[in-house]
Design an enzyme around this catalytic site. Structure first.
Site, short mmCIF file in Angstrom:
data_model
loop_
_atom_site.label_atom_id
_atom_site.label_comp_id
_atom_site.label_asym_id
_atom_site.label_seq_id
_atom_site.Cartn_x
_atom_site.Cartn_y
_atom_site.Cartn_z
N GLU A 90 -6.11 0.80 -10.76
CA GLU A 90 -7.37 0.27 -10.21
C GLU A 90 -8.37 0.02 -11.33
O GLU A 90 -8.62 0.91 -12.15
CB GLU A 90 -7.95 1.23 -9.16
CG GLU A 90 -7.05 1.32 -7.93
CD GLU A 90 -7.74 1.89 -6.70
OE1 GLU A 90 -8.93 2.24 -6.77
OE2 GLU A 90 -7.06 1.97 -5.66
N ASP A 112 -12.05 10.28 9.17
CA ASP A 112 -12.24 9.97 10.60
C ASP A 112 -12.82 11.13 11.42
O ASP A 112 -13.64 10.88 12.30
CB ASP A 112 -10.92 9.48 11.21
CG ASP A 112 -10.58 8.07 10.74
OD1 ASP A 112 -11.49 7.38 10.23
OD2 ASP A 112 -9.41 7.67 10.86
N HIS A 136 -13.54 -0.90 10.49
CA HIS A 136 -13.63 -1.83 9.37
C HIS A 136 -12.29 -2.54 9.13
O HIS A 136 -12.24 -3.74 8.93
CB HIS A 136 -14.04 -1.03 8.11
CG HIS A 136 -13.20 0.19 7.86
ND1 HIS A 136 -12.90 1.09 8.85
CD2 HIS A 136 -12.56 0.65 6.75
CE1 HIS A 136 -12.13 2.05 8.36
NE2 HIS A 136 -11.91 1.80 7.08
N ASP A 188 -8.44 -2.85 0.09
CA ASP A 188 -9.11 -1.71 -0.53
C ASP A 188 -10.25 -1.30 0.40
O ASP A 188 -10.94 -2.16 0.96
CB ASP A 188 -9.63 -2.03 -1.93
CG ASP A 188 -9.86 -0.75 -2.71
OD1 ASP A 188 -8.87 -0.12 -3.12
OD2 ASP A 188 -11.03 -0.36 -2.88
N SER A 189 -10.43 -0.01 0.58
CA SER A 189 -11.43 0.44 1.54
C SER A 189 -12.07 1.74 1.09
O SER A 189 -11.62 2.36 0.12
CB SER A 189 -10.76 0.64 2.91
OG SER A 189 -9.62 1.45 2.78
N THR A 232 0.85 -1.19 0.00
CA THR A 232 0.00 0.00 0.00
C THR A 232 0.89 1.24 0.00
O THR A 232 2.02 1.19 0.48
CB THR A 232 -0.92 0.05 1.24
OG1 THR A 232 -1.67 1.27 1.23
CG2 THR A 232 -0.15 -0.01 2.54
P1 ITT Z 1 -3.54 2.04 -1.48
O1 ITT Z 1 -4.50 1.82 -2.65
O2 ITT Z 1 -2.14 2.26 -1.93
O3 ITT Z 1 -3.67 0.97 -0.42
P2 ITT Z 1 -5.27 4.32 -0.87
O4 ITT Z 1 -5.30 5.32 0.24
O5 ITT Z 1 -5.40 4.85 -2.27
O6 ITT Z 1 -3.93 3.43 -0.74
P3 ITT Z 1 -7.81 2.98 -1.18
O7 ITT Z 1 -7.78 3.04 -2.67
O8 ITT Z 1 -8.26 1.71 -0.52
O9 ITT Z 1 -6.36 3.26 -0.57
O10 ITT Z 1 -8.69 4.21 -0.66
C1 ITT Z 1 -9.06 4.26 0.67
C2 ITT Z 1 -9.61 5.64 1.00
O11 ITT Z 1 -10.81 5.51 1.76
C3 ITT Z 1 -8.65 6.41 1.90
O12 ITT Z 1 -7.68 7.13 1.16
C4 ITT Z 1 -9.60 7.31 2.69
O13 ITT Z 1 -9.99 8.40 1.90
C5 ITT Z 1 -10.81 6.39 2.87
N1 ITT Z 1 -10.65 5.56 4.09
C6 ITT Z 1 -10.56 4.21 4.13
N2 ITT Z 1 -10.39 3.79 5.39
C7 ITT Z 1 -10.36 4.89 6.16
C8 ITT Z 1 -10.20 5.10 7.54
O14 ITT Z 1 -9.97 4.09 8.37
N3 ITT Z 1 -10.23 6.35 7.99
C9 ITT Z 1 -10.44 7.38 7.16
N4 ITT Z 1 -10.59 7.28 5.83
C10 ITT Z 1 -10.56 6.03 5.32
#
Ligand code: ITT
Length: 197
Positions: free
Chosen positions: A41, A154, A180, A76-77, A7
């Site tokens: 992606e 958050d 989550h 992914d989140s 990541t």
């Molecule tokens: P990688 O793909 O490199 O892992 P990324 O930050 O781009 O990094 P994602 O594509 O999974 O990851 O996007 C996740 C986004 O969702 C993250 O950047 C936040 O905007 C939001 N998010 C997910 N989990 C969160 C959390 O625990 N707290 C706050 N925002 C969160």
């Protein structure tokens, strides 16, 4: 056991260190020549599909390197807001960087249904096998920005399992016990430790 987390998000790594550290795992960021994988992606609204793509890209990334054969974690989140048809969902990272928390609060102005959930889909690759899990944290969007902890959304996310504070007002350990990401990683470890696997 060492787990390499593929990541570019340092906050995810810090949180995985907390969750998996409690379970005895040593989490490190996967870096080759100082860089994390630069994921492409796929066009989809499913975090599961993006996560599956991330693990395949990670395995291709480490092929032929010293990390081949290591345990690899991806995730992914996103934040899914009910009244906005699950937006921003897979676009969470982009929305966070562009309109941010102020923008989300503005969009929800005068909307009474503020229900939302965070979702995280994690996949661990180890010894030729894949383990995956979905973690969900239900809650609502606050009417103002509160707290300085955590990251992303958050300071505007109030989990149902808390006492009314946002994740931004909680310590990392407290967030981890409800989040989550924490849930997803704990399910993954439970699966991994099952003797039948
Ligand atoms: P990688 O793909 O490199 O892992 P990324 O930050 O781009 O990094 P994602 O594509 O999974 O990851 O996007 C996740 C986004 O969702 C993250 O950047 C936040 O905007 C939001 N998010 C997910 N989990 C969160 C959390 O625990 N707290 C706050 N925002 C969160």
């Amino acid at each position: 056991m060492r787990v390499l987390f593929a990541t570019s998000n340092q906050n995810k790594i810090a949180e995985a260190k907390t969750s998996l550290g409690l379970l005895g795992y040593n989490v490190e960021q996967l870096l080759i020549d100082g860089n994390p994988p630069d994921f492409i992606e796929p066009q989809t609204d499913e975090i599961e599909i993006i996560s599956k793509s991330k693990i395949q890209q990670s395995l291709a990334f480490i092929s032929g390197t010293e990390f081949e054969g290591s345990s690899i974690l991806v995730e992914d989140s996103g934040l899914f807001i009910e009244d906005l048809g699950d937006f921003p969902g897979v676009y969470s990272s982009y929305v966070e960087k562009t309109i941010g928390n102020k923008g989300i609060i503005k969009i929800l102005d005068n909307i009474s249904n503020r229900r939302a959930e965070y979702r995280a889909y994690s996949i661990l690759y180890e010894n030729g096998k894949y383990w995956s899990s979905l973690g969900i944290c239900s809650g609502k969007i606050s009417t103002e920005i509160r707290g300085f902890n955590g990251f992303g959304f958050d300071p505007i996310f109030i989990p149902d399992s808390g006492d009314g504070r946002t994740f931004g007002e909680m310590s990392q350990f407290e967030k981890d016990s409800k989040s989550h990401r924490g849930k997803s990683l704990r399910i993954l470890c439970d699966e991994l430790r099952r003797p039948s696997k």
